[in-house]
Design an enzyme around this catalytic site. Structure first.
Site, mmCIF file in Angstrom:
data_model
loop_
_atom_site.group_PDB
_atom_site.id
_atom_site.type_symbol
_atom_site.label_atom_id
_atom_site.label_comp_id
_atom_site.label_asym_id
_atom_site.label_seq_id
_atom_site.Cartn_x
_atom_site.Cartn_y
_atom_site.Cartn_z
ATOM 1 C CG HIS A 108 -5.662 -2.555 0.665
ATOM 2 N ND1 HIS A 108 -4.833 -2.478 -0.420
ATOM 3 C CD2 HIS A 108 -5.195 -1.661 1.566
ATOM 4 C CE1 HIS A 108 -3.901 -1.568 -0.187
ATOM 5 N NE2 HIS A 108 -4.090 -1.068 1.012
ATOM 6 C CB SER A 110 -0.947 -0.041 1.194
ATOM 7 O OG SER A 110 -1.985 0.874 1.024
ATOM 8 C CD GLU A 159 -5.436 -4.519 -3.532
ATOM 9 O OE1 GLU A 159 -5.631 -4.012 -2.415
ATOM 10 O OE2 GLU A 159 -4.356 -5.021 -3.880
#
Length: 605
Positions: A485, A258, A381
């Site tokens: 995610h 990320s 995600e």
């Protein structure tokens, strides 16, 4: 009630997660992604020259780490700046909280990191360091200390003369939350025999405030990338010291997820990090999104000053330096919905120095380090972000609201097309459908494009994490978010991480974790992730081969997300097109401005 229950569960989790402050990995790579692009860095051809596709994996410096032990004690090591005392946990030595720069306090606040001052008395490095100042999401708690620029080293207890591959971890958190102990590498070091390093870097305004007045004090006229400069300082520390802990300074892999993945992209792009690492891994952090210009970032900085009550130009910096940490964090705080409000953006800037140009252009033109790289994303995600915006707030997205919400986020023209591409009939509920569209648009498809573009210049290995039952720190509706995610992290580290909570792997999950650890480590050692039990082909073109990580076993597939990514490529929509729509229906919207792709945080009144 659900919102209250979720908050209560989170508070309990925080209190039980040893002493490590909890944070939502909703690291919103999202806009962070912007930074990812931070790859912006390079119009500098110098970057290319130091990074052809070759790697120094065979250049094992024969430095005997025992030479740097104090009194032949492998738990007391002389670093360049002074001796440090670590501790042993199982078969891993841990050296925690070693300073790599001076504390950025007083007149060093908001400035580039300064070299750490040396010491002569042995430094106790057995306690986890403080995180940098931040607001923990959901529970709205301020944690951290400005004295936070520290590294942690994890090394095998058995000291050998043969240096080990080094893996340096960049944590995620939307450039607004996170810390060096969120994802503990003890298991991967213990089982796979590498040396691992984690570190803190400044977040939010402390790491990414840009002002003309700050630039005037900088020898390179730079401001807005203090957090990235912290990362660079940590990499320089690793290069200078890691051989003393048994690591090979000429075989360093940087990896992150990320915002951490975006940071990896930034370090690939900047010419300032040339020679400090040989390989890179970016997880859910694509390298092809635009970074804000210095002018844009400085305009936000001036708004921030005025919001703080600093209104006299000649006194701006003195006013900033005098403000308490809490006020600095509460003023223009992170987006409470993560990705639905972009009126404030705390992430890297194309400042003309660290990132000399727009990141998107840098990666399109190949002006970055051409070294072996793993690029990947998760299948679902966006489900995490939509869950946090809806279910975690005590409400559901009704089918009747579906079209309205898409129009609010993507605009009415594209919203209608998104509804056809991601029909409700394909997904368990409207939230999942919305999350799938959002995640593909802002993370997964940019990662696919990023990998394909890089394959023209260097060895690229692409992956998708698609395992569908994964641990999460909060209760989930029907226990179903898919491959959300950050859900790959416990598999990469082989143990619990902040976003997963305490976990016990099933036999198949344990095998998947072992496969992923082996691939990551073999890549760090050799530049190729293939192992005796896992053949991972190199990506050579758009739509080529990629590794699909799932249970019962990973498989090689082709054309990652080809149909959905073709839609987004044709639409020409990017995360930069997100407006200040909020959400069409009442709920998680909040009038407090913040979140260019939402940073992971909750607005504080």
């Amino acid at each position: 009630m659900l919102a209250e229950k979720s908050a209560t569960v989170l508070v309990m989790k925080i209190r039980t997660l040893s002493s490590k402050p909890w944070h939502f990995r909703a690291s919103f790579t999202l806009f962070v992604v912007a930074v990812s692009l931070v790859a912006t860095s390079c119009s500098h051809t110098a970057t290319n020259s130091s990074s052809s596709g070759s790697t120094n994996t065979n250049n094992n410096e024969k430095i005997n780490p025992a030479k740097y032990e104090v009194n032949h004690n492998p738990l007391i090591i002389r670093t360049v700046n002074g001796p440090v005392r670590g501790m042993e946990s199982g078969n891993v030595r841990q050296f925690l909280g070693i300073p790599y720069a001076q504390p950025p306090v007083g007149n060093l606040r908001f400035r580039a990191p300064q070299p750490v001052q040396s010491w002569s008395t042995t430094l106790n490095a057995t306690s986890p360091p403080s995180q940098c100042p931040q607001i923990l999401p959901v529970v709205n708690i301020i944690v951290g200390s400005e004295n936070c620029l520290d590294v942690n080293v994890f090394s095998p207890s058995h000291v050998t003369k043969s240096p080990k591959a080094v893996m340096v971890w960049f944590y995620g958190g939307g450039f607004t939350v996170g810390g060096s102990m969120d994802d503990n590498p003890t298991t991967i070091v213990s089982k796979k025999g590498i040396v691992a390093v984690t570190f803190n870097y400044r977040l939010g305004p402390f790491g990414f405030l840009a002002l003309p007045q700050l630039a005037a004090l900088d020898p390179y006229k730079s401001s807005g990338d203090q957090g990235l400069e912290d990362q660079l300082a940590a990499l320089k520390w690793v290069h200078a010291n890691i051989a003393r802990f048994g690591g090979n300074p000429n075989n360093v892999t940087i990896f992150g997820e990320s915002a951490g993945g975006m940071s990896v992209c930034a370090q690939l792009a900047t010419p300032l990090s040339n020679g400090l690492f040989e390989k890179a891994i970016t997880e859910s952090g694509p390298c092809n999104l635009p970074a804000p210009s210095l002018a844009q970032a400085q305009a936000q900085g001036l708004r921030y000053l005025h919001a703080l009550g600093c209104n006299v130009a000649s006194d701006y910096l003195a006013c900033l330096d005098a403000k308490p940490v809490d006020q600095l964090l509460k003023t223009m705080p992170p987006d409470p919905t993560f990705v639905f409000n972009r009126s404030v953006n705390w992430f890297p800037t194309a400042d003309g120095h660290f990132l000399p140009s727009n990141t998107l252009k840098a990666f399109e033109e190949g002006n970055y380090k051409h070294i072996p790289i793993i690029v990947g994303a998760n299948k679902n995600e966006g489900t995490l972000f939509v869950y946090l915006a809806y279910d975690a707030q005590g409400r559901a997205l009704a089918p009747s609201q579906w079209a309205e919400e898409l129009n609010a986020y993507f605009g009415p023209t594209l919203g209608a097309q998104v509804a056809k591409t991601y029909p409700l009939s394909k997904y368990p509920n409207p939230e999942f459908a919305f999350g799938q569209a959002l995640g593909d648009a802002i993370l997964a498809c940019p990662a696919v494009e990023s990998a394909a573009g890089a394959s023209k210049y260097q060895p690229v290995y692409e992956y998708e994490f698609s395992n569908q039952s994964n641990p999460f720190v909060l209760a989930k509706p029907n226990d179903y978010l898919g491959a959300f995610h950050s859900s790959e992290l416990p598999y990469v580290f082989g143990s619990s991480v902040e976003s997963s909570g305490a976990i016990t792997f099933s036999a198949q999950q344990s095998q998947l974790s072992n496969d992923m650890m082996n691939a990551w480590v073999h890549f760090a050692q050799t530049g190729n992730p293939s192992t005796a039990s896992l053949h991972w082909p190199r990506l050579t073109k758009y739509g080529g081969a990629f590794m699909n990580f799932l249970t019962p076993k990973p498989i090689v597939s082709k054309a990652m997300k080809s149909a959905d990514c073709a839609f987004w490529k044709t639409s020409k929509w990017t995360v930069a097109d997100v407006g200040n729509y909020g959400l069409a229906s009442p709920g998680p919207t909040n009038s407090v401005p913040l979140g260019f792709l939402g940073a992971d945080g909750l607005a504080v009144p």
